[in-house]
Design an enzyme around this catalytic site. Structure first.
Site, PDB file in Angstrom:
ATOM      1  N   ASP A 111       3.475  -0.645   5.892  1.00 48.48           N
ATOM      2  CA  ASP A 111       4.790  -0.612   5.358  1.00 48.48           C
ATOM      3  C   ASP A 111       5.544   0.458   6.316  1.00 48.48           C
ATOM      4  OD1 ASP A 111       3.996  -2.241   2.887  1.00 48.48           O
ATOM      5  OD2 ASP A 111       2.796  -0.400   2.178  1.00 48.48           O
ATOM      6  N   THR A 125       8.895  -2.942   4.426  1.00 50.28           N
ATOM      7  CA  THR A 125       8.702  -2.763   2.910  1.00 50.28           C
ATOM      8  C   THR A 125       8.757  -1.375   2.288  1.00 50.28           C
ATOM      9  OG1 THR A 125       6.329  -2.821   3.575  1.00 50.28           O
ATOM     10  CG2 THR A 125       7.016  -4.506   2.447  1.00 50.28           C
ATOM     11  N   LYS A 137       5.432   8.306   1.272  1.00 47.48           N
ATOM     12  CA  LYS A 137       4.803   7.267   2.256  1.00 47.48           C
ATOM     13  C   LYS A 137       3.755   7.629   2.516  1.00 47.48           C
ATOM     14  CE  LYS A 137       9.527   6.324   4.480  1.00 47.48           C
ATOM     15  NZ  LYS A 137      10.397   6.397   5.526  1.00 47.48           N
ATOM     16  N   GLY A 138       3.022   6.647   2.660  1.00 41.33           N
ATOM     17  CA  GLY A 138       1.537   6.275   3.022  1.00 41.33           C
ATOM     18  C   GLY A 138       0.477   6.788   2.148  1.00 41.33           C
ATOM     19  N   ARG A 163      -0.804   4.453  -4.776  1.00 36.90           N
ATOM     20  CA  ARG A 163       0.042   4.431  -5.825  1.00 36.90           C
ATOM     21  C   ARG A 163       0.022   5.439  -6.818  1.00 36.90           C
ATOM     22  NH1 ARG A 163      -1.206  -1.318  -8.261  1.00 36.90           N
ATOM     23  NH2 ARG A 163      -1.176  -1.894  -6.142  1.00 36.90           N
ATOM     24  N   ALA A 216      -2.640   1.770   3.276  1.00 39.63           N
ATOM     25  CA  ALA A 216      -2.967   2.357   1.809  1.00 39.63           C
ATOM     26  C   ALA A 216      -2.703   1.266   0.707  1.00 39.63           C
ATOM     27  CB  ALA A 216      -2.328   3.728   1.675  1.00 39.63           C
ATOM     28  N   SER A 217      -1.970   0.171   1.043  1.00 37.43           N
ATOM     29  CA  SER A 217      -1.552  -0.633   0.029  1.00 37.43           C
ATOM     30  C   SER A 217      -2.434  -1.579  -0.364  1.00 37.43           C
ATOM     31  CB  SER A 217      -0.164  -1.298   0.611  1.00 37.43           C
ATOM     32  OG  SER A 217       0.232  -2.430  -0.460  1.00 37.43           O
ATOM     33  N   LYS A 218      -2.439  -1.938  -1.758  1.00 35.55           N
ATOM     34  CA  LYS A 218      -3.247  -2.908  -2.320  1.00 35.55           C
ATOM     35  C   LYS A 218      -2.698  -4.356  -2.252  1.00 35.55           C
ATOM     36  CE  LYS A 218      -6.094  -0.035  -4.966  1.00 35.55           C
ATOM     37  NZ  LYS A 218      -6.308   0.659  -6.397  1.00 35.55           N
ATOM     38  N   ASN A 219      -1.420  -4.299  -1.905  1.00 36.76           N
ATOM     39  CA  ASN A 219      -0.581  -5.509  -1.603  1.00 36.76           C
ATOM     40  C   ASN A 219      -0.514  -5.896  -0.287  1.00 36.76           C
ATOM     41  OD1 ASN A 219       0.690  -5.866  -4.361  1.00 36.76           O
ATOM     42  ND2 ASN A 219       1.309  -4.000  -4.007  1.00 36.76           N
ATOM     43  N   GLU A 278       2.254   4.858  12.902  1.00 34.08           N
ATOM     44  CA  GLU A 278       2.632   5.240  11.504  1.00 34.08           C
ATOM     45  C   GLU A 278       4.042   5.679  11.349  1.00 34.08           C
ATOM     46  OE1 GLU A 278       1.913   5.870   8.306  1.00 34.08           O
ATOM     47  OE2 GLU A 278      -0.399   5.328   8.393  1.00 34.08           O
ATOM     48  N   ASP A 279       4.389   5.602  10.211  1.00 36.36           N
ATOM     49  CA  ASP A 279       5.913   5.975   9.741  1.00 36.36           C
ATOM     50  C   ASP A 279       5.884   6.960   8.751  1.00 36.36           C
ATOM     51  OD1 ASP A 279       4.848   4.256   7.528  1.00 36.36           O
ATOM     52  OD2 ASP A 279       6.987   4.175   6.913  1.00 36.36           O
TER      53      ASP A 279
HETATM   54  C1  BG6 Z   1       1.512   2.668   1.673  1.00 39.46           C
HETATM   55  C2  BG6 Z   1       2.946   3.028   1.271  1.00 39.46           C
HETATM   56  O1  BG6 Z   1       1.342   1.959   2.638  1.00 39.46           O
HETATM   57  O2  BG6 Z   1       1.071   2.021   0.321  1.00 39.46           O
HETATM   58  C3  BG6 Z   1       3.050   3.831  -0.097  1.00 39.46           C
HETATM   59  O3  BG6 Z   1       3.488   3.820   2.557  1.00 39.46           O
HETATM   60  C4  BG6 Z   1       2.477   2.933  -1.142  1.00 39.46           C
HETATM   61  O4  BG6 Z   1       4.562   3.970  -0.244  1.00 39.46           O
HETATM   62  C5  BG6 Z   1       1.098   2.608  -0.896  1.00 39.46           C
HETATM   63  O5  BG6 Z   1       2.431   3.729  -2.398  1.00 39.46           O
HETATM   64  C6  BG6 Z   1       0.348   2.012  -1.899  1.00 39.46           C
HETATM   65  O6  BG6 Z   1       0.972   0.542  -1.966  1.00 39.46           O
HETATM   66  P1  BG6 Z   1       0.519  -0.351  -3.193  1.00 39.46           P
HETATM   67  O7  BG6 Z   1       1.175  -1.616  -2.711  1.00 39.46           O
HETATM   68  O8  BG6 Z   1      -1.031  -0.354  -3.469  1.00 39.46           O
HETATM   69  O9  BG6 Z   1       1.129   0.380  -4.287  1.00 39.46           O
HETATM   70 MG    MG Z   2       3.791   3.326   6.399  1.00 36.97          MG
END
Ligand code: BG6
Ligand code: MG
Length: 221
Positions: free
Chosen positions: A12, A18, A47-48, A51, A117-120, A171-172
């Site tokens: 992201d 995103t 960021k990073g 959730r 870190a995102s589950k998506n 990394e951002d």
């Molecule tokens: C990180 C984003 O990659 O994923 C965060 O920078 C985000 O902003 C985190 O909260 C968790 O993402 P998700 O999709 O599991 O809610």
């Molecule tokens: Mg990021």
């Protein structure tokens, strides 16, 4: 300094924009459910961050306390809004220069991994059709310690069979840059030097990156 043998990418805000959708969804939650506004500056702190941890930080910003049940409900609502925003993502939303740089790294024999870190993350990677670039994908389902803890990138390095000091992280997020530093890896900030000044190098986007520039880090440090 150590030779760079692998690159680990955040998703992201590095591969695809995103980060703006996460911000939109959190801002909507703040406005509609929590009764305050979330500025772009405050958003940098999210960021990073996972959730649930993001929601905790937001509650602290608003001086609010919620039950665990309510927190789960709000985190789920935010995720539904976020998923709505990313549902039609396609490869043309990949940031400029990303696939060109990944192709170059592949050609030069640099190992490539993803640490988000995102589950998506998997859904997005598939929608962008870039899954085959990554030899390992560590997402929010596979980590227990949030950035700035180095777990996510250390696991990525381990899966690639490369020592941390031979890895470079893109990394951002401030927390993500710190995660790379804490893991004893090279750090490349993607965004503004004002925000990501701790990184070994800061670039505006991967369109500014090349194998040559990557290797210059070895000489500089
Ligand atoms: C990180 C984003 O990659 O994923 C965060 O920078 C985000 O902003 C985190 O909260 C968790 O993402 P998700 O999709 O599991 O809610
Ligand atoms: Mg990021």
């Amino acid at each position: 300094m150590s030779e760079i043998k692998a690159c680990l990418f955040d998703l992201d805000g590095v591969i695809v924009d995103t980060a703006k959708y996460h911000y939109k969804a959190w801002k909507r939650l703040a406005n509609e459910k929590l009764g305050f506004d979330l500025t772009e500056e405050q958003n940098e702190q999210l960021k990073g961050i996972s959730r649930m941890k993001s929601l905790d930080i937001m509650l602290e910003m608003g001086g609010l306390t919620l039950s665990d049940e309510k927190k789960k409900e709000y985190a789920a609502i935010k995720n539904e809004w976020y998923k709505e925003l990313i549902k039609d993502m396609s490869p043309d939303e990949i940031f400029p220069g990303v696939t060109g740089f990944l192709d170059e790294l592949k050609e030069k024999g640099i190992r490539i991994g993803l640490g988000s870190a995102s589950k998506n993350a998997m859904t997005i990677i598939k929608a962008l059709k870039i899954e085959e670039y990554f030899e390992t994908i560590i997402d929010g389902h596979k980590v227990t310690q949030p950035k700035p803890h180095p777990e996510i990138f250390l696991n990525g390095a381990k899966e690639l069979g490369v020592s941390p000091e031979n890895c470079a992280v893109f990394e951002d997020a401030v927390s993500g840059v710190q995660s790379a530093i804490n893991g004893n890896m090279y750090s490349i900030g993607v965004g503004s030097p004002d925000v990501l000044g701790e990184a070994d190098m800061v670039i505006a986007g991967l369109h500014e990156m090349s194998f040559e520039k990557l290797k210059s880090l070895e000489r500089e440090m």
